[in-house]
Design an enzyme around this catalytic site. Structure first.
Site, PDB file in Angstrom:
ATOM      1  N   LYS A 116       0.833  -1.199   0.000  1.00  0.00           N
ATOM      2  CA  LYS A 116       0.000   0.000   0.000  1.00  0.00           C
ATOM      3  C   LYS A 116       0.872   1.254   0.000  1.00  0.00           C
ATOM      4  O   LYS A 116       2.086   1.185   0.147  1.00  0.00           O
ATOM      5  CB  LYS A 116      -0.952  -0.013   1.191  1.00  0.00           C
ATOM      6  CG  LYS A 116      -0.311  -0.124   2.569  1.00  0.00           C
ATOM      7  CD  LYS A 116      -1.358  -0.578   3.596  1.00  0.00           C
ATOM      8  CE  LYS A 116      -0.786  -0.805   4.967  1.00  0.00           C
ATOM      9  NZ  LYS A 116      -0.698   0.374   5.817  1.00  0.00           N
ATOM     10  N   TYR A 120      15.610  30.007   8.792  1.00  0.00           N
ATOM     11  CA  TYR A 120      14.381  30.658   9.226  1.00  0.00           C
ATOM     12  C   TYR A 120      14.332  30.770  10.738  1.00  0.00           C
ATOM     13  O   TYR A 120      14.713  29.839  11.449  1.00  0.00           O
ATOM     14  CB  TYR A 120      13.165  29.856   8.775  1.00  0.00           C
ATOM     15  CG  TYR A 120      12.818  30.093   7.337  1.00  0.00           C
ATOM     16  CD1 TYR A 120      12.317  31.312   6.906  1.00  0.00           C
ATOM     17  CD2 TYR A 120      12.977  29.088   6.403  1.00  0.00           C
ATOM     18  CE1 TYR A 120      11.982  31.526   5.577  1.00  0.00           C
ATOM     19  CE2 TYR A 120      12.644  29.282   5.072  1.00  0.00           C
ATOM     20  CZ  TYR A 120      12.147  30.512   4.673  1.00  0.00           C
ATOM     21  OH  TYR A 120      11.820  30.710   3.365  1.00  0.00           O
TER      22      TYR A 120
END
Lengths: 377, 377
Positions: A41, A264
């Protein structure tokens, strides 16, 4: 396909390691005659369902599990005419039987509503559908029939004949903690319900479950994450071979002249004389922002700490300990691989390797090595 | 395209809201004549670069920024013949000039090595390339020329004439904290270097920077995340319109008969009489595992807490407070949208909305609403 020159990083997927992992699990299960299915999956845990499934099939895998119908459709297309059973864990969603039939997908029926949907299908649709699984909830409280619902079903021979399940399955909640009492509870309940369904394959163990004694009691196990090199026995050395390697060339090296912040929020201050390397991998590539100021890459055999915040497209690492002759633009930093195991990266990010795998980004240059002929085509 | 019936969730992207966000920022910048460019890296912040770029172009945007060369190639294909400048932030990686030329991409030259690469190009290649940007590092310590490198370049008229930059840019580290002293430092340094480059467009502000006074001093701003509905002014109400809505149908509702644990690791225990709804969205869909036992969905106007661990394909929510007539299979739970702002979901996950956006999964049924004709084609 992303041009190698233009990519921020190279993701190498070792299909031979994938095949050897499947064989290792299959060999472990073989003495009890337990089949080793494969869970593919989430696009083969992020590695590409087509090459993954073709490789597992060539290794001997004949039963596959996916989560969603769209994944089953993609898997069936990848397998083409190869004989294989495909089970879809979300089950028979309302009005989707035609999709299951067209792509020969078997639903894992998991609710009374889905069972009603199945029993209400036209004879024509039913004839086109492979035998379903029954999904029992023995302790996840997520999907699957409760014990009470399962027992009322078992008491109704007409319903059972109508459904004619090939497989009965459940999902373990704590298989990676062998001592957790829920394992025995789930084993006992599943064994009892399975015993009431003679001739129906029992599917109990996931990756970690393969290493529990209970796995041998049932006809099938369904490993997923261990196939992809993640440790199914977190308290012991990893018995699986690494499958994934992520390496990024340095884009730029910045020498810090005076104490300065990086990135940042100016969240990390570097000392004068240190050097920072930037690579073109960020959280948009699934390289988790939780790795900001945590974790490491490996450059020329040396661990180099991630410094500053991981940003959308870039990550910065402190390469001060590596000679400038090696820490230069173009040099490769390993972010995941044999020297930086994915389980360790996940621990630094405060998550599990499953999440890192399934979030692997689309901007990498992907290289498949090994595997059967045509696997990566 | 994932069939709606077969998808775990529906992701709706409001292109009219995207266009109105761009116009709102452009209007704010208009009095100073500052151009509003658009940052569409990371596949248009996860929303699909083609519909996003076509919508922004129709709204009036004529300059676009991407992070990587492959993104520039995809963007140029999406824009087809529409007139637009496209800048690539990773810059001129070694040996990639032919890709820049073939797709009319402009590099943001960010290192002395890249400048040397540019200056060494053949006249033929150079003629096919749009004018580059110069990327200055004024405080990120990530990519870009240092002040010293920029100054030595400015002192060399031959080098400057050789490069003939159209734009000079930098990247703010703390624009979302207006009082942070680094903003003024970055402004002063950039203004000084920009003044030494007459006739070259200065590009200074990102999304949050548009709301700083400095933005008006330069010819261009480059908002990204605010276009997509994320709040660029975290300490104030969000001036942007929401663009993304993520809704998942309930697959199953489980009534808890006795106190029982839910999900992997049995990390959450539910009281008897409570009800748990499962939806087909998990961390493989970019719905962060950090939301385990944190955060909410909204069902029939009521906040329903996420309980247990978010797993790869499934998430469980406590719907006890919602009447059983509304909390039933097929009912839609909003996970991101007007009632559950993406900034709040990000805060629950311990990250920023940028990461949630760029990790939005591939298994959703995606619906584009509004926008110019053909935007989503």
């Amino acid at each position: 396909m992303i041009d190698r020159r233009a990519a921020g990083a190279i993701l190498t997927i070792d299909l031979d390691a994938l095949a050897s992992n499947w064989r290792r699990l299959a060999d472990r299960l073989a003495p009890s005659g337990t089949e080793c299915a494969g869970v593919v999956k989430a696009d083969g845990y992020g590695l590409g369902v087509a090459p993954v499934a073709r490789t597992l099939h060539a290794a001997g895998c004949r039963t596959f599990f996916v989560a969603q119908i769209s994944e089953g459709i993609a898997l069936r297309a990848a397998l083409a005419e190869r004989p294989a059973a495909v089970f879809v864990l979300c089950g028979l969603l309302p009005g989707t039987a035609d999709l299951f039939a067209a792509h020969r997908l078997a639903p894992a029926l998991s609710t009374p509503e889905q069972i009603a949907e199945w029993r209400g299908l036209s004879a024509e649709l039913r004839a086109a559908l492979p035998a379903p699984a029954l999904h029992l909830d023995t302790g996840m409280r997520r999907l699957g029939l409760t014990a009470a619902e399962a027992e009322s079903l078992l008491a109704d021979p007409t319903a059972l004949a109508d459904i004619a399940p090939a497989t009965v399955m459940t999902h373990l909640a704590c298989a990676d903690e062998p001592e957790h009492p829920l394992n025995a509870e789930q084993y006992d309940l599943f064994a009892r319900l399975h015993a009431a369904l003679p001739g129906v394959r029992g599917s109990w163990a996931n990756s970690s479950g393969v290493f529990l004694d209970g796995a041998a009691a049932f006809e099938q196990a369904r490993p997923g994450v261990a196939l992809y090199g993640v440790n199914p026995t977190p308290h012991l050395p990893n018995p699986m071979a690494p499958v994934v390697r992520l390496e990024a060339p340095i884009l730029q090296v910045r020498r810090i002249d005076a104490a300065e912040s990086v990135g940042y929020g100016a969240s990390h201050v570097m000392a004068a004389g240190s050097r920072v390397a930037t690579v073109g991998v960020g959280y948009a590539d699934g390289f988790s922002r939780a790795l900001s100021n945590r974790g490491y890459g490996v450059l020329a055999g040396t661990r180099v700490p991630i410094v500053g915040r991981v940003s959308m497209d870039l990550t910065t690492l402190d390469v001060t300990r590596v000679p400038a002759s090696e820490a230069r633009p173009g040099a490769m930093i390993q972010l995941i691989g044999p020297d930086m195991p994915i389980d360790e990266v996940a621990a630094h990010a405060g998550t599990i390797a499953y999440e890192l795998l399934t979030q692997l980004g689309r901007r990498y240059h992907r290289v498949y090595v090994g595997g059967p002929e045509g696997a990566a085509a």
